[in-house]
Design a protein around this motif. Structure first.
Motif, PDB file in Angstrom:
ATOM      1  N   THR A  95     -87.380  22.305 -55.663  1.00 32.20           N
ATOM      2  CA  THR A  95     -87.423  21.056 -56.435  1.00 32.20           C
ATOM      3  C   THR A  95     -88.770  20.920 -57.147  1.00 32.20           C
ATOM      4  O   THR A  95     -88.829  20.406 -58.257  1.00 32.20           O
ATOM      5  CB  THR A  95     -87.160  19.817 -55.560  1.00 32.20           C
ATOM      6  OG1 THR A  95     -88.096  19.777 -54.483  1.00 32.20           O
ATOM      7  CG2 THR A  95     -85.744  19.828 -54.995  1.00 32.20           C
ATOM      8  N   ARG A  96     -89.854  21.414 -56.518  1.00 28.09           N
ATOM      9  CA  ARG A  96     -91.162  21.381 -57.176  1.00 28.09           C
ATOM     10  C   ARG A  96     -91.134  22.271 -58.429  1.00 28.09           C
ATOM     11  O   ARG A  96     -91.601  21.878 -59.509  1.00 28.09           O
ATOM     12  CB  ARG A  96     -92.258  21.864 -56.208  1.00 28.09           C
ATOM     13  CG  ARG A  96     -93.693  21.644 -56.708  1.00 28.09           C
ATOM     14  CD  ARG A  96     -94.724  22.305 -55.790  1.00 28.09           C
ATOM     15  NE  ARG A  96     -94.604  23.754 -55.769  1.00 28.09           N
ATOM     16  CZ  ARG A  96     -95.106  24.579 -56.688  1.00 28.09           C
ATOM     17  NH1 ARG A  96     -95.806  24.101 -57.693  1.00 28.09           N
ATOM     18  NH2 ARG A  96     -94.912  25.887 -56.606  1.00 28.09           N
ATOM     19  N   ASN A 139     -86.165  24.403 -45.241  1.00 28.87           N
ATOM     20  CA  ASN A 139     -86.675  23.127 -45.763  1.00 28.87           C
ATOM     21  C   ASN A 139     -87.841  23.341 -46.732  1.00 28.87           C
ATOM     22  O   ASN A 139     -87.882  22.757 -47.812  1.00 28.87           O
ATOM     23  CB  ASN A 139     -87.149  22.230 -44.612  1.00 28.87           C
ATOM     24  CG  ASN A 139     -86.000  21.688 -43.784  1.00 28.87           C
ATOM     25  OD1 ASN A 139     -84.909  21.505 -44.295  1.00 28.87           O
ATOM     26  ND2 ASN A 139     -86.254  21.444 -42.508  1.00 28.87           N
ATOM     27  N   GLN A 173     -88.512  23.192 -60.152  1.00 30.95           N
ATOM     28  CA  GLN A 173     -87.622  22.572 -61.133  1.00 30.95           C
ATOM     29  C   GLN A 173     -88.346  21.434 -61.860  1.00 30.95           C
ATOM     30  O   GLN A 173     -88.195  21.267 -63.077  1.00 30.95           O
ATOM     31  CB  GLN A 173     -86.364  22.053 -60.414  1.00 30.95           C
ATOM     32  CG  GLN A 173     -85.345  21.368 -61.305  1.00 30.95           C
ATOM     33  CD  GLN A 173     -84.669  22.330 -62.271  1.00 30.95           C
ATOM     34  OE1 GLN A 173     -84.903  23.532 -62.249  1.00 30.95           O
ATOM     35  NE2 GLN A 173     -83.842  21.798 -63.139  1.00 30.95           N
ATOM     36  N   TRP A 177     -84.490  26.950 -39.943  1.00 27.61           N
ATOM     37  CA  TRP A 177     -84.345  25.641 -40.597  1.00 27.61           C
ATOM     38  C   TRP A 177     -85.661  25.230 -41.266  1.00 27.61           C
ATOM     39  O   TRP A 177     -85.670  24.743 -42.404  1.00 27.61           O
ATOM     40  CB  TRP A 177     -83.896  24.617 -39.560  1.00 27.61           C
ATOM     41  CG  TRP A 177     -83.520  23.275 -40.100  1.00 27.61           C
ATOM     42  CD1 TRP A 177     -83.242  22.946 -41.396  1.00 27.61           C
ATOM     43  CD2 TRP A 177     -83.376  22.073 -39.343  1.00 27.61           C
ATOM     44  NE1 TRP A 177     -82.934  21.610 -41.492  1.00 27.61           N
ATOM     45  CE2 TRP A 177     -83.008  21.052 -40.245  1.00 27.61           C
ATOM     46  CE3 TRP A 177     -83.519  21.767 -37.979  1.00 27.61           C
ATOM     47  CZ2 TRP A 177     -82.792  19.733 -39.829  1.00 27.61           C
ATOM     48  CZ3 TRP A 177     -83.285  20.461 -37.566  1.00 27.61           C
ATOM     49  CH2 TRP A 177     -82.932  19.456 -38.482  1.00 27.61           C
ATOM     50  N   HIS A 178     -86.773  25.441 -40.551  1.00 31.16           N
ATOM     51  CA  HIS A 178     -88.078  25.083 -41.139  1.00 31.16           C
ATOM     52  C   HIS A 178     -88.336  25.874 -42.430  1.00 31.16           C
ATOM     53  O   HIS A 178     -88.822  25.325 -43.415  1.00 31.16           O
ATOM     54  CB  HIS A 178     -89.207  25.341 -40.135  1.00 31.16           C
ATOM     55  CG  HIS A 178     -89.249  24.380 -38.989  1.00 31.16           C
ATOM     56  ND1 HIS A 178     -89.272  23.021 -39.156  1.00 31.16           N
ATOM     57  CD2 HIS A 178     -89.269  24.576 -37.641  1.00 31.16           C
ATOM     58  CE1 HIS A 178     -89.298  22.420 -37.962  1.00 31.16           C
ATOM     59  NE2 HIS A 178     -89.304  23.354 -37.024  1.00 31.16           N
ATOM     60  N   PHE A 222     -75.570  25.574 -55.475  1.00 32.60           N
ATOM     61  CA  PHE A 222     -75.885  24.138 -55.592  1.00 32.60           C
ATOM     62  C   PHE A 222     -76.912  23.929 -56.694  1.00 32.60           C
ATOM     63  O   PHE A 222     -76.759  23.063 -57.557  1.00 32.60           O
ATOM     64  CB  PHE A 222     -76.410  23.581 -54.256  1.00 32.60           C
ATOM     65  CG  PHE A 222     -77.615  22.691 -54.401  1.00 32.60           C
ATOM     66  CD1 PHE A 222     -77.497  21.418 -54.949  1.00 32.60           C
ATOM     67  CD2 PHE A 222     -78.882  23.133 -54.029  1.00 32.60           C
ATOM     68  CE1 PHE A 222     -78.617  20.604 -55.123  1.00 32.60           C
ATOM     69  CE2 PHE A 222     -79.996  22.334 -54.202  1.00 32.60           C
ATOM     70  CZ  PHE A 222     -79.861  21.061 -54.743  1.00 32.60           C
ATOM     71  N   PHE A 276     -75.088  21.576 -51.347  1.00 28.39           N
ATOM     72  CA  PHE A 276     -76.414  21.576 -50.707  1.00 28.39           C
ATOM     73  C   PHE A 276     -76.225  21.365 -49.196  1.00 28.39           C
ATOM     74  O   PHE A 276     -76.773  22.099 -48.368  1.00 28.39           O
ATOM     75  CB  PHE A 276     -77.244  20.444 -51.312  1.00 28.39           C
ATOM     76  CG  PHE A 276     -78.728  20.505 -51.051  1.00 28.39           C
ATOM     77  CD1 PHE A 276     -79.355  21.652 -50.607  1.00 28.39           C
ATOM     78  CD2 PHE A 276     -79.524  19.383 -51.288  1.00 28.39           C
ATOM     79  CE1 PHE A 276     -80.741  21.690 -50.389  1.00 28.39           C
ATOM     80  CE2 PHE A 276     -80.900  19.411 -51.080  1.00 28.39           C
ATOM     81  CZ  PHE A 276     -81.503  20.562 -50.623  1.00 28.39           C
ATOM     82  N   THR A 277     -75.430  20.353 -48.841  1.00 26.93           N
ATOM     83  CA  THR A 277     -75.144  20.091 -47.431  1.00 26.93           C
ATOM     84  C   THR A 277     -74.450  21.287 -46.790  1.00 26.93           C
ATOM     85  O   THR A 277     -74.768  21.669 -45.657  1.00 26.93           O
ATOM     86  CB  THR A 277     -74.249  18.845 -47.304  1.00 26.93           C
ATOM     87  OG1 THR A 277     -74.864  17.756 -47.986  1.00 26.93           O
ATOM     88  CG2 THR A 277     -74.043  18.468 -45.848  1.00 26.93           C
ATOM     89  N   TYR A 319     -76.853  23.896 -45.674  1.00 22.94           N
ATOM     90  CA  TYR A 319     -77.479  23.569 -44.382  1.00 22.94           C
ATOM     91  C   TYR A 319     -76.502  23.788 -43.224  1.00 22.94           C
ATOM     92  O   TYR A 319     -76.873  24.290 -42.159  1.00 22.94           O
ATOM     93  CB  TYR A 319     -77.978  22.121 -44.383  1.00 22.94           C
ATOM     94  CG  TYR A 319     -79.375  21.950 -44.943  1.00 22.94           C
ATOM     95  CD1 TYR A 319     -80.487  22.279 -44.183  1.00 22.94           C
ATOM     96  CD2 TYR A 319     -79.584  21.462 -46.227  1.00 22.94           C
ATOM     97  CE1 TYR A 319     -81.772  22.123 -44.684  1.00 22.94           C
ATOM     98  CE2 TYR A 319     -80.864  21.305 -46.743  1.00 22.94           C
ATOM     99  CZ  TYR A 319     -81.957  21.635 -45.962  1.00 22.94           C
ATOM    100  OH  TYR A 319     -83.227  21.488 -46.455  1.00 22.94           O
ATOM    101  N   ASN A 364     -86.615  24.711 -49.996  1.00 19.91           N
ATOM    102  CA  ASN A 364     -85.909  23.760 -50.851  1.00 19.91           C
ATOM    103  C   ASN A 364     -86.874  22.794 -51.524  1.00 19.91           C
ATOM    104  O   ASN A 364     -86.668  22.388 -52.665  1.00 19.91           O
ATOM    105  CB  ASN A 364     -84.854  23.008 -50.048  1.00 19.91           C
ATOM    106  CG  ASN A 364     -83.773  23.956 -49.585  1.00 19.91           C
ATOM    107  OD1 ASN A 364     -83.691  25.082 -50.082  1.00 19.91           O
ATOM    108  ND2 ASN A 364     -82.959  23.527 -48.636  1.00 19.91           N
ATOM    109  N   LEU A 365     -87.933  22.438 -50.815  1.00 22.01           N
ATOM    110  CA  LEU A 365     -88.970  21.607 -51.445  1.00 22.01           C
ATOM    111  C   LEU A 365     -89.629  22.379 -52.583  1.00 22.01           C
ATOM    112  O   LEU A 365     -89.896  21.823 -53.660  1.00 22.01           O
ATOM    113  CB  LEU A 365     -90.018  21.208 -50.402  1.00 22.01           C
ATOM    114  CG  LEU A 365     -90.322  19.745 -50.211  1.00 22.01           C
ATOM    115  CD1 LEU A 365     -89.981  18.890 -51.430  1.00 22.01           C
ATOM    116  CD2 LEU A 365     -89.628  19.189 -49.014  1.00 22.01           C
TER     117      LEU A 365
END
Lengths: 335, 335
Positions: B158-159, B151, B161, B147-148, B87, B124-125, B128, B154-155
């Motif tokens: 994006t940071r 998450n 990137q 899951w935690h 993704f 991306f979905t 998950y 993934n944050l």
């Protein structure tokens, strides 16, 4: 009744969203979180806090109403669906090349496409993190159940978005295909809101599919109603110009019906541009094939399916009242 | 030892990824799932199945190695991190305006930017959904824990990137800021792989942060090593031209160090274009300020932190052997 609950919901939702996003973005960077706060209407493009009027937060309201008395426990889920909705708008605006939203430049228009893609990805992640934060208060099995619903919904959103983009370049889209598109693009998330709210509210497992059907069908009916208003809506009520969806040549539900029932209309839509006279003629051709009546019938069919599903779901009297009032609110704009 | 396990992992991983994506995309649409299958190397752009050589699946291999004997249970998590990685490549290629990847046109180059954004969102979905499918075999508490981690990772992606895009337009990026960027963009996912694998493998909770530190530091060391090879690597070994990162003016670790220690180099980088002589001079200026030595020292510091963290994590002898062999594999290309 909603005149009391909705303001209370909105206040609590706003606090929850701000607290969760603050936690999730605790390692912020210059120029990063501002894009998310801007998209949510919390700050201007220089990160100066203000409150910009954004969406109506319909999705979290539906979720909280369905949760009934347990709505405070459902707030992180309500925040998650609102983050998700706003993520999808950031990416949609890039995909549709839309320069403005809520009277402001869109995220990509301010920060460029690469940043808008990344801001959307971050807000998408934030929506998952908000939902996962329910593990602080709810049993893990329930949280995993909510996660499964969320995943299936997000796949439906991307499927609907795919069809929407595909239909733009396609002639002869059947109304059934259009319904399949709006199921994904509009109705799936409303369906998820009703289902997730009911799950958190403690509804029996057997009732959950009926809540989902309620949300799905009300979403489809709402989109068809919106499409009718886009052509025949009273500008004084809708706040848009008359026949706005004809002017923009949007392939909405009545137009697709008309195109498959009037070769004259199909011929008109083959033109590169519409004059004011073309717009008038298009509406006349739609009227000639009873496109408005057909659309209203279909709206009513989905509306009634929704209300039947709600009846079968058998919510408490208070939840039933709240959801019926919500539906009335949703449909109050007159055509 | 890895010569036996890796092929077994890759076969099982491929089956798991195909089975999970098939389930997740069960409501496929024409032109939709093909973008994901293409990105994963499973089909050409007409959805004709074939096997295109893609990435090395390093992330899922790390995750499965860390899970030890329980690696078969960890396969859906391994699929999730590989979906996630792909993704991010789909969106990265749009953001970087990259026309090719693995010798094929990128997704946006074949289907356009709007579709590539949506295909990325769908994958991306799917990542998950793949992770959530672990609820079939693992306790819900454990699945929520995974899951935690996902998450937060993934944050971080994006940071990272965000910083990467920001640094392109910024002069005077300190090496510390660069390390922070690669922590997010490269190392966070390797860190998550080690942590998730250890969690599924049954490591004690107290050991998990050490596995995470192992993955994070090995990721940073690996990126610095890659940056060294991008300037001083032997073209016969790297498969790239000499000083490729100088030619492309990439602000890699040695270059950022050089820019802050040589005003001559900073002057050179102010030029709009590099001649072949400029490239030679840039390398000479980097050598004059010992940029390669400094980078190697830093690589060694992170490498040793990683190996210390692995020691403290105290895996079984078999897992420790596997992870050390993996690290050797990762670093085997010589500078």
């Amino acid at each position: 009744m909603l005149t009391e609950t909705i303001p209370a919901y909105l206040t609590a939702l706003d606090s929850t969203m701000r607290a969760l996003l603050g936690e999730i973005m605790q390692h912020d960077e210059p120029g990063f979180g501002v894009m998310l706060r801007y998209a949510l209407g919390w700050s201007d493009d220089n990160d100066v806090p203000y409150q910009h009027p954004t969406g109506k937060r319909l999705r979290p309201i539906l979720l909280l109403l369905t949760a009934g008395e347990r709505w405070p426990e459902a707030l992180p889920a309500a925040a998650a669906v609102e983050f998700l909705h706003n993520f999808s708008l950031i990416h949609d605006d890039v995909q549709d090349d839309s320069p403005t939203r809520h009277s402001r430049p869109t995220v990509w228009k301010v920060w460029g496409i690469p940043n808008a893609i990344n801001a959307g990805d971050a807000l998408f992640t934030a929506s998952y993190a908000a939902l996962a934060s329910l593990s602080r208060t709810l049993p893990a099995e329930q949280v995993v159940g909510l996660w499964h619903i969320f995943n299936a919904t997000n796949l439906e959103l991307t499927r609907g978005q795919h069809l929407d983009m595909r239909f733009e370049h396609q002639t002869g889209v059947p109304v059934e295909a259009y319904i399949s598109m709006i199921k994904g693009k509009t109705a799936a998330l409303l369906s998820a809101c009703a289902r997730m709210g009911a799950l958190i509210g403690g509804s029996p497992a057997a009732a959950l599919p009926h809540y989902a059907a309620f949300g799905l069908n009300i979403g489809i009916a709402f989109q068809i109603r919106d499409d009718i208003l886009g052509i025949w809506g009273d500008p004084a009520v809708t706040g848009k110009s008359a026949a706005t969806d004809i002017i923009s040549r949007k392939k909405s539900f009545p137009v697709l019906y008309g195109l498959s029932h009037s070769s004259d209309l199909a011929g008109l839509y083959a033109r590169a541009q519409f004059s004011a006279e073309d717009v008038r003629q298009a509406v006349a051709l739609l009227d000639a094939v009873q496109a408005k009546d057909y659309s209203r019938q279909q709206e009513t069919i989905y509306y009634e399916r929704a209300m039947n599903a709600l009846h079968v779901a058998a919510p408490s009297a208070a939840v039933a009242d709240g959801l019926r009032a919500f539906v009335d609110l949703l449909f109050q704009r007159s055509a």
